[in-house]
Structure formats: C-alpha cells, structure tokens
Design a protein around this motif. Structure first.
Motif, PDB file in Angstrom:
ATOM      1  N   LYS A  53      47.812  46.259  -5.747  1.00 52.40           N
ATOM      2  CA  LYS A  53      48.256  45.467  -6.892  1.00 52.40           C
ATOM      3  C   LYS A  53      47.152  45.318  -7.930  1.00 52.40           C
ATOM      4  CE  LYS A  53      50.185  40.924  -7.917  1.00 52.40           C
ATOM      5  NZ  LYS A  53      50.584  39.626  -7.357  1.00 52.40           N
ATOM      6  N   GLU A  54      45.937  45.027  -7.487  1.00 52.98           N
ATOM      7  CA  GLU A  54      44.818  44.849  -8.417  1.00 52.98           C
ATOM      8  C   GLU A  54      44.446  46.164  -9.105  1.00 52.98           C
ATOM      9  OE1 GLU A  54      43.265  42.028  -9.458  1.00 52.98           O
ATOM     10  OE2 GLU A  54      44.837  41.007  -8.325  1.00 52.98           O
ATOM     11  N   LEU A  55      44.488  47.284  -8.375  1.00 55.04           N
ATOM     12  CA  LEU A  55      44.156  48.578  -8.986  1.00 55.04           C
ATOM     13  C   LEU A  55      45.230  49.016  -9.982  1.00 55.04           C
ATOM     14  CD1 LEU A  55      42.636  50.520  -5.980  1.00 55.04           C
ATOM     15  CD2 LEU A  55      41.467  49.774  -8.041  1.00 55.04           C
ATOM     16  N   ARG A  56      46.468  48.691  -9.705  1.00 64.40           N
ATOM     17  CA  ARG A  56      47.524  49.050 -10.648  1.00 64.40           C
ATOM     18  C   ARG A  56      47.483  48.185 -11.896  1.00 64.40           C
ATOM     19  NH1 ARG A  56      52.501  50.717  -6.631  1.00 64.40           N
ATOM     20  NH2 ARG A  56      51.514  52.656  -5.951  1.00 64.40           N
ATOM     21  N   LYS A  57      46.928  46.972 -11.789  1.00 66.29           N
ATOM     22  CA  LYS A  57      46.762  46.123 -12.973  1.00 66.29           C
ATOM     23  C   LYS A  57      45.810  46.756 -13.971  1.00 66.29           C
ATOM     24  CE  LYS A  57      47.574  41.453 -11.292  1.00 66.29           C
ATOM     25  NZ  LYS A  57      46.929  40.155 -10.991  1.00 66.29           N
ATOM     26  N   VAL A  58      44.795  47.480 -13.469  1.00 63.41           N
ATOM     27  CA  VAL A  58      43.843  48.152 -14.353  1.00 63.41           C
ATOM     28  C   VAL A  58      44.248  49.603 -14.618  1.00 63.41           C
ATOM     29  CG1 VAL A  58      41.895  46.655 -13.837  1.00 63.41           C
ATOM     30  CG2 VAL A  58      42.287  48.676 -12.432  1.00 63.41           C
ATOM     31  N   LYS A  59      45.523  49.901 -14.331  1.00 66.73           N
ATOM     32  CA  LYS A  59      46.144  51.198 -14.633  1.00 66.73           C
ATOM     33  C   LYS A  59      45.498  52.371 -13.901  1.00 66.73           C
ATOM     34  CE  LYS A  59      47.888  49.810 -19.156  1.00 66.73           C
ATOM     35  NZ  LYS A  59      48.474  48.670 -18.827  1.00 66.73           N
ATOM     36  N   LYS A  60      45.212  52.190 -12.614  1.00 67.00           N
ATOM     37  CA  LYS A  60      44.708  53.266 -11.774  1.00 67.00           C
ATOM     38  C   LYS A  60      45.770  53.628 -10.752  1.00 67.00           C
ATOM     39  CE  LYS A  60      40.866  53.258 -13.864  1.00 67.00           C
ATOM     40  NZ  LYS A  60      40.681  54.240 -14.890  1.00 67.00           N
ATOM     41  N   GLY A  61      46.082  54.895 -10.656  1.00 65.51           N
ATOM     42  CA  GLY A  61      47.070  55.353  -9.686  1.00 65.51           C
ATOM     43  C   GLY A  61      46.504  55.264  -8.279  1.00 65.51           C
ATOM     44  N   VAL A  62      47.274  54.687  -7.367  1.00 66.91           N
ATOM     45  CA  VAL A  62      46.784  54.477  -6.006  1.00 66.91           C
ATOM     46  C   VAL A  62      47.945  54.580  -5.018  1.00 66.91           C
ATOM     47  CG1 VAL A  62      47.013  51.970  -6.082  1.00 66.91           C
ATOM     48  CG2 VAL A  62      45.332  52.971  -4.602  1.00 66.91           C
ATOM     49  N   ASP A  63      47.678  55.184  -3.867  1.00 62.63           N
ATOM     50  CA  ASP A  63      48.631  55.283  -2.767  1.00 62.63           C
ATOM     51  C   ASP A  63      47.924  54.911  -1.478  1.00 62.63           C
ATOM     52  OD1 ASP A  63      50.773  56.281  -4.335  1.00 62.63           O
ATOM     53  OD2 ASP A  63      49.907  58.294  -4.249  1.00 62.63           O
ATOM     54  N   ILE A  64      48.645  54.272  -0.564  1.00 66.04           N
ATOM     55  CA  ILE A  64      48.082  53.919   0.734  1.00 66.04           C
ATOM     56  C   ILE A  64      48.189  55.132   1.654  1.00 66.04           C
ATOM     57  CG2 ILE A  64      48.290  52.415   2.741  1.00 66.04           C
ATOM     58  CD1 ILE A  64      49.472  50.285   0.879  1.00 66.04           C
ATOM     59  N   VAL A  65      47.054  55.564   2.209  1.00 70.59           N
ATOM     60  CA  VAL A  65      47.032  56.705   3.124  1.00 70.59           C
ATOM     61  C   VAL A  65      47.168  56.221   4.562  1.00 70.59           C
ATOM     62  CG1 VAL A  65      45.669  58.641   3.981  1.00 70.59           C
ATOM     63  CG2 VAL A  65      45.658  58.096   1.552  1.00 70.59           C
ATOM     64  N   SER A  66      46.314  55.273   4.963  1.00 69.39           N
ATOM     65  CA  SER A  66      46.381  54.765   6.335  1.00 69.39           C
ATOM     66  C   SER A  66      45.802  53.363   6.426  1.00 69.39           C
ATOM     67  CB  SER A  66      45.642  55.692   7.297  1.00 69.39           C
ATOM     68  OG  SER A  66      44.259  55.650   7.036  1.00 69.39           O
ATOM     69  N   ILE A  67      46.286  52.643   7.438  1.00 69.32           N
ATOM     70  CA  ILE A  67      45.779  51.320   7.769  1.00 69.32           C
ATOM     71  C   ILE A  67      45.570  51.301   9.274  1.00 69.32           C
ATOM     72  CG2 ILE A  67      46.258  48.851   7.788  1.00 69.32           C
ATOM     73  CD1 ILE A  67      48.089  49.310   5.388  1.00 69.32           C
ATOM     74  N   GLY A  68      44.383  50.908   9.702  1.00 69.81           N
ATOM     75  CA  GLY A  68      44.111  50.909  11.137  1.00 69.81           C
ATOM     76  C   GLY A  68      42.923  50.038  11.490  1.00 69.81           C
ATOM     77  N   PRO A  69      42.530  50.072  12.754  1.00 73.19           N
ATOM     78  CA  PRO A  69      41.379  49.276  13.180  1.00 73.19           C
ATOM     79  C   PRO A  69      40.083  49.855  12.637  1.00 73.19           C
ATOM     80  CG  PRO A  69      42.155  50.628  14.981  1.00 73.19           C
ATOM     81  CD  PRO A  69      43.134  50.797  13.868  1.00 73.19           C
ATOM     82  N   GLU A  70      39.063  49.010  12.516  1.00 79.37           N
ATOM     83  CA  GLU A  70      37.799  49.457  11.928  1.00 79.37           C
ATOM     84  C   GLU A  70      36.853  50.086  12.942  1.00 79.37           C
ATOM     85  OE1 GLU A  70      34.778  46.219  11.098  1.00 79.37           O
ATOM     86  OE2 GLU A  70      36.656  45.111  10.991  1.00 79.37           O
ATOM     87  N   LYS A  71      37.211  50.187  14.191  1.00 82.31           N
ATOM     88  CA  LYS A  71      36.337  50.770  15.205  1.00 82.31           C
ATOM     89  C   LYS A  71      36.082  52.253  14.950  1.00 82.31           C
ATOM     90  CE  LYS A  71      37.492  47.536  18.831  1.00 82.31           C
ATOM     91  NZ  LYS A  71      38.039  47.362  20.181  1.00 82.31           N
ATOM     92  N   GLU A  72      37.010  52.919  14.306  1.00 87.46           N
ATOM     93  CA  GLU A  72      36.839  54.342  13.981  1.00 87.46           C
ATOM     94  C   GLU A  72      35.722  54.543  12.964  1.00 87.46           C
ATOM     95  OE1 GLU A  72      40.552  55.899  12.722  1.00 87.46           O
ATOM     96  OE2 GLU A  72      41.601  55.189  14.492  1.00 87.46           O
ATOM     97  N   GLU A  73      35.419  53.510  12.208  1.00 89.43           N
ATOM     98  CA  GLU A  73      34.380  53.595  11.173  1.00 89.43           C
ATOM     99  C   GLU A  73      33.019  53.896  11.784  1.00 89.43           C
ATOM    100  OE1 GLU A  73      32.964  53.496   7.285  1.00 89.43           O
ATOM    101  OE2 GLU A  73      35.023  53.388   7.955  1.00 89.43           O
ATOM    102  N   GLU A  74      32.734  53.368  12.974  1.00 84.55           N
ATOM    103  CA  GLU A  74      31.437  53.590  13.609  1.00 84.55           C
ATOM    104  C   GLU A  74      31.234  55.065  13.954  1.00 84.55           C
ATOM    105  OE1 GLU A  74      31.411  51.010  16.943  1.00 84.55           O
ATOM    106  OE2 GLU A  74      31.509  49.192  15.724  1.00 84.55           O
ATOM    107  N   LYS A  75      32.274  55.724  14.423  1.00 80.43           N
ATOM    108  CA  LYS A  75      32.181  57.152  14.748  1.00 80.43           C
ATOM    109  C   LYS A  75      31.951  57.977  13.490  1.00 80.43           C
ATOM    110  CE  LYS A  75      35.232  56.748  18.728  1.00 80.43           C
ATOM    111  NZ  LYS A  75      36.546  57.127  19.264  1.00 80.43           N
ATOM    112  N   GLN A  76      32.619  57.598  12.406  1.00 85.57           N
ATOM    113  CA  GLN A  76      32.467  58.342  11.164  1.00 85.57           C
ATOM    114  C   GLN A  76      31.093  58.141  10.553  1.00 85.57           C
ATOM    115  OE1 GLN A  76      35.667  57.352   8.542  1.00 85.57           O
ATOM    116  NE2 GLN A  76      37.170  58.517   9.709  1.00 85.57           N
TER     117      GLN A  76
END
Length: 114
Positions: A53-76
């Motif tokens: 919602k906030e990104l579209r207010k500033v006229k930036k195109g955005v799509d949600i790719v994925s939502i998940g737990p943050e534990k995968e962030e450590e491996k990356q």
C-alpha cells in the motif's frame, strides 16, 4: 517474517524512493534490495499488504512474491558472503521519476503540456 516483493526499479531515484518509503514503516528488522532481480526483501514483524500500500502511494509497481519464516535468511546470508555482487549501474532518473511541467496559457485552446 520474511517478505519478498517484486518492485519496478528503473533508476537510482526509484531505488532511493523505495528504500525511504519502506524504511519509514515500523516493525522492520532488515531491508535488502536486489537491483538485478528487482526484488525487495523485508524481514520483520510487519504486514505485507501495508508495504504494498505504501509503495503504491508513491506510484511504484509492486507484487508480492513470497511470505515465509525468517529462518531461511540465515542460510542466504552465508551464501551471500561467498558471492561478490555484480552490480550494474542504473541511470540517474527515468521517465516515471522525471517531473512533468504544465504551462497554462491565456488563449482559449486550454493548456499546453510539455
């Protein structure tokens, strides 16, 4: 929670605007913007719809790719340390960021946009 969004990044000004807009929101632990893949990764306790919602207010195109737990962030993070970034340079300003000037004339034809 880890949220991955696909955003339209056309220039440096777009990149700066996206980062400033999302950084203002509360509940964010970390932000990562990948220019080559045009993805924004947000880690924290925040709703994905609020970010969109906030990104579209500033006229930036955005799509949600994925939502998940943050534990995968450590491996990356370990994988990212091994890789060296191959960043391509972006133009300073794109057509969507460039301001539009409207001149009003006193003639009966109306306004001229240039």
């Amino acid at each position: 929670m880890k949220i991955v969004l696909k955003v339209s990044i056309l220039c440096d000004k777009c990149k700066t605007c996206i980062m400033k807009t999302v950084a203002k929101l509360s509940g964010i632990k970390s932000l990562a913007l990948d220019v080559e893949k045009c993805t924004l990764t947000v880690v924290g306790d925040i709703d994905a719809v609020l970010i969109v919602k906030e990104l579209r207010k500033v006229k930036k195109g955005v799509d949600i790719v994925s939502i998940g737990p943050e534990k995968e962030e450590e491996k990356q993070k370990e994988d990212d340390k091994k890789k060296e970034p191959d960043c391509k340079s972006l133009p300073l300003c794109c057509n969507t960021c460039r301001p539009t000037v409207v001149f009003y004339d006193e003639n009966p034809n109306g306004c001229i946009i240039s």
